[in-house]
Design a protein around this motif. Structure first.
Motif, short mmCIF file in Angstrom:
data_model
loop_
_atom_site.label_atom_id
_atom_site.label_comp_id
_atom_site.label_asym_id
_atom_site.label_seq_id
_atom_site.Cartn_x
_atom_site.Cartn_y
_atom_site.Cartn_z
N ALA A 80 0.88 -1.22 0.04
CA ALA A 80 0.15 -0.17 -0.15
C ALA A 80 0.97 1.17 -0.06
N GLY A 81 0.36 2.59 0.24
CA GLY A 81 1.17 3.76 0.16
C GLY A 81 0.50 4.62 -1.24
N SER A 82 0.97 5.69 -0.89
CA SER A 82 0.67 6.78 -2.02
C SER A 82 1.63 6.54 -3.25
N HIS A 83 2.53 5.68 -3.15
CA HIS A 83 3.54 5.60 -4.20
C HIS A 83 2.74 4.80 -5.18
N VAL A 84 1.90 3.95 -5.03
CA VAL A 84 1.35 3.15 -5.82
C VAL A 84 0.58 3.97 -6.85
N SER A 85 0.66 3.54 -8.07
CA SER A 85 -0.26 4.28 -9.23
C SER A 85 -0.70 3.25 -10.24
N SER A 86 -1.56 3.54 -11.11
CA SER A 86 -2.01 2.80 -12.15
C SER A 86 -2.32 3.48 -13.30
N ILE A 87 -2.17 2.70 -14.69
CA ILE A 87 -2.62 3.14 -15.80
C ILE A 87 -3.13 2.12 -16.50
N ASN A 88 -4.02 2.57 -17.44
CA ASN A 88 -4.43 1.70 -18.52
C ASN A 88 -3.95 1.51 -19.86
N SER A 89 -3.76 0.38 -20.24
CA SER A 89 -2.87 0.38 -21.48
C SER A 89 -3.57 -0.74 -22.56
N ARG A 90 -3.01 -0.89 -23.88
CA ARG A 90 -3.61 -1.71 -24.67
C ARG A 90 -2.40 -2.47 -25.50
N GLY A 91 -2.53 -3.96 -25.73
CA GLY A 91 -1.44 -4.38 -26.44
C GLY A 91 -2.12 -5.08 -27.53
N VAL A 92 -1.26 -5.05 -28.82
CA VAL A 92 -1.89 -5.64 -30.10
C VAL A 92 -0.87 -6.50 -30.77
N VAL A 93 -1.12 -7.78 -30.87
CA VAL A 93 -0.37 -8.87 -31.47
C VAL A 93 -0.96 -9.44 -32.62
N GLY A 94 -0.32 -10.09 -33.64
CA GLY A 94 -1.09 -11.29 -34.59
C GLY A 94 -1.11 -12.47 -34.00
N ILE A 95 -2.12 -13.05 -34.30
CA ILE A 95 -2.39 -14.65 -33.69
C ILE A 95 -1.42 -15.50 -34.44
N SER A 96 -0.42 -16.31 -33.96
CA SER A 96 0.21 -17.11 -34.78
C SER A 96 -0.36 -18.31 -34.71
N GLY A 97 -0.47 -19.09 -35.86
CA GLY A 97 -1.40 -20.27 -36.27
C GLY A 97 -2.77 -19.87 -36.60
N GLY A 98 -3.31 -18.93 -36.19
CA GLY A 98 -4.66 -18.61 -36.50
C GLY A 98 -5.71 -19.01 -35.45
N VAL A 99 -5.16 -19.68 -34.37
CA VAL A 99 -5.66 -19.92 -33.02
C VAL A 99 -5.12 -19.40 -31.94
N VAL A 100 -5.82 -18.86 -30.98
CA VAL A 100 -5.19 -18.20 -29.75
C VAL A 100 -4.88 -19.25 -28.77
N ASP A 101 -3.50 -19.08 -28.51
CA ASP A 101 -2.99 -19.79 -27.25
C ASP A 101 -2.35 -19.09 -26.21
N ARG A 102 -1.67 -19.76 -25.14
CA ARG A 102 -1.35 -18.87 -23.88
C ARG A 102 -0.14 -18.15 -24.42
#
Length: 409
Positions: A80-102
C-alpha cells in the motif's frame, strides 16, 4: 496427497499480521498460525525506520511460526502507500497459427506493458480486463478461438522501486522470500466481494490505519485502483490534537465513544478525559467527539468519490461500495459513506474460515485473509512454505485458470 501450506504477511501502518493456513479439500482454508504485532517504523504504508519495521515483522512471523508449528520460508506480502499508481494500456499482436494460445496472450500482455515507466518504478500487477479478436470485443477467455489479430486491455499497477526494496529488506531480515507483492484492495476484494458484485460493478474501499485503498470491479475484472495516504490514524490524530490528548488515549476514546455521525448521538451524552496539563478531569460532550470524527471521515469519502468520478466509472457501480479495514468498524461509517457518495454501502469481513479465527473475524483483517486467498489461487505456479503442491485437477484447476484470467503475474 499432501495439502499445501500457504502464508501471507500483511504489513500495515497500524499492525503487522502473519497468517499460516492449510488448504483443505482443494479450496478451503484452515488457519493454523496467527502472528499479530503492533506496527513500527511505517507511516502511511511506507517504511520510515527500517530497523524498527524489520523487528516488528520478525516478531509477527515468530508468533505465527510458534502457533502453527511450521517454519515460514516464503510468503505473499501486502502493498500500500501513495507511491502506488496505475495506468490503463492496450497491447496488440498477430495470432500465430490462427488460433489463440497462451503464448499469444503473453505476447499481447507484453505489448501492453511496453509503456514509458520511470526507471525508479516497477510493475506490480498486470491485470487483463478483456480481449478483442478481429474487432470482436468483450471476450473473456480467448484461448482456442480463431482469428488473426488479438488485442488486450490491461490495467497496469506500478510502485516505487525503493519503497518495495525497503519492504523486501524488512521481510528478508526474517529469512523469508517474498513470493509476490499484492496490492491491499486486490487482496481485500478477493475475500469480501461476491461474484454478483464483481459483475454488476462495485468499489471495494479498504480504510486502514495510514491509507485508504480502493479497487473498482466491473464485469468481473479490476478496472481501476487507487491508494490515498489518509486513514483511521488521521482520525485519531485529529482527536488528540483538538482535545489535547496523547495518541494512545485518543485511540481508546475513538474506539469506546466514537461515532461517524454526530446527528445519531444524544446531545446530553458525556464522557471524562484528562488532557495534557489538566489538573482535573474534563467532561466532553460525545457529540463534539463525533463531529471531529465525522469531519475526517467525510473528507476520506469525498476523496474516494472524487477518484471514482475521475476514473469515469461513477455511473457503473450499481452494487455500490463495500467497506472494509479497521476504520470501517466505526459506528455510523457505513451510513456516512452511503450519504456522502450516494451509493449503496455495506461493511464486509472474512467469512467461512476455520481454525484459529477468533482474532481475525473482523474487517481489520480482510487484507490479511485476502493474501491467503491469493496464495491459494496461485499455489500451482508458485512454491510457498513447504514445496508440497497438489496436482492441477478439478476445482483447483478452475481456480488457477480464473486467477490467470484476472492477474498475470
Amino acid at each position: 496427497m499432501d495439502e499445501p501450506i500457504i502464508v501471507g504477511i500483511d504489513i500495515g501502518t497500524s499492525k503487522i499480521c502473519t497468517l499460516v493456513a492449510r488448504v483443505e479439500n482443494g479450496s478451503d482454508l484452515r488457519i493454523l498460525g496467527v502472528g499479530i504485532e503492533p506496527s513500527q517504523g511505517l507511516r502511511k504504508g511506507v517504511v520510515v525506520d527500517l530497523q524498527a519495521a524489520s523487528l516488528a515483522v520478525s516478531r509477527s512471523v515468530e508468533k505465527a511460526e510458534r502457533t502453527s508449528g511450521f517454519e515460514i520460508n516464503a510468503a505473499l506480502v501486502s502493498l500500500a502507500g501513495s507511491h502506488v499508481s496505475s495506468i490503463n494500456s492496450r497491447g496488440v499482436v498477430g495470432i500465430s497459427g490462427g488460433v489463440v494460445d497462451r503464448e499469444d496472450i503473453e505476447r499481447a500482455l507484453d505489448a501492453a506493458q511496453a509503456v514509458a515507466i520511470p526507471h525508479n518504478r516497477e510493475i506490480v500487477h498486470v491485470i487483463q480486463r478483456s480481449f478483442i479478436i478481429d474487432g470482436q470485443d468483450g471476450i473473456r477467455t480467448p484461448i482456442g478461438m480463431h482469428g488473426y489479430r488479438l488485442e488486450v486491455e490491461a490495467h497496469i499497477i506500478t510502485a516505487s522501486s525503493s519503497t518495495m526494496e525497503n519492504l523486501r529488506q524488512c521481510v528478508a531480515a526474517s529469512g523469508i522470500e517474498i513470493s509476490q507483492f499484492v496490492l491491499n484492495p486486490l487482496a481485500s476484494g478477493e475475500i469480501v466481494l461476491t461474484e454478483n458484485e464483481r459483475q454488476m460493478g462495485v468499489a471495494v474501499i479498504d480504510i486502514g490505519g495510514g491509507t485508504t485503498d480502493m479497487a473498482i470491479y466491473i464485469d468481473g475484472d479490476v478496472w481501476h485502483t487507487m491508494v490515498l495516504a489518509v486513514g483511521g490514524d488521521h482520525v485519531t490524530s485529529d482527536i488528540g490534537y483538538i482535545l489535547r490528548l496523547p495518541i494512545t488515549q485518543a485511540e481508546e476514546i475513538k474506539l469506546k465513544f466514537g461515532h461517524a455521525q454526530k446527528d445519531a448521538i444524544n446531545p446530553e451524552e458525556q464522557f471524562t478525559i484528562r488532557s495534557f496539563g489538566g489538573d482535573a478531569p474534563d467532561r466532553i460532550n460525545r457529540v463534539d467527539l463525533a463531529e471531529i470524527i465525522q469531519a475526517r471521515m467525510e473528507e476520506i469519502y469525498h476523496l474516494v468519490l472524487q477518484e471514482i468520478r475521475r476514473s469515469g466509472y461513477d455511473g457503473l457501480l450499481p452494487a455500490g461500495v463495500v467497506l472494509t479495514g479497521g476504520a470501517s468498524l466505526l459506528p455510523g461509517a457505513r451510513q456516512l459513506a452511503s450519504q456522502v457518495m450516494g451509493l449503496p454501502a455495506r461493511i464486509a469481513q472474512p467469512q467461512n474460515l476455520v481454525g484459529l479465527v477468533d482474532q481475525i473475524n473482523s474487517p481489520a483483517f480482510s487484507t490479511s485473509v485476502g493474501l491467503l486467498e491469493w496464495a491459494l489461487l496461485i499455489a500451482e505456479s508458485s512454491q510457498y512454505s513447504d514445496r508440497r503442491r497438489p496436482k492441477q485437477t478439478g476445482e483447483w484447476s478452475i481456480k488457477i485458470k480464473d486467477l490467470l484470467r484476472r492477474l498475470l503475474p
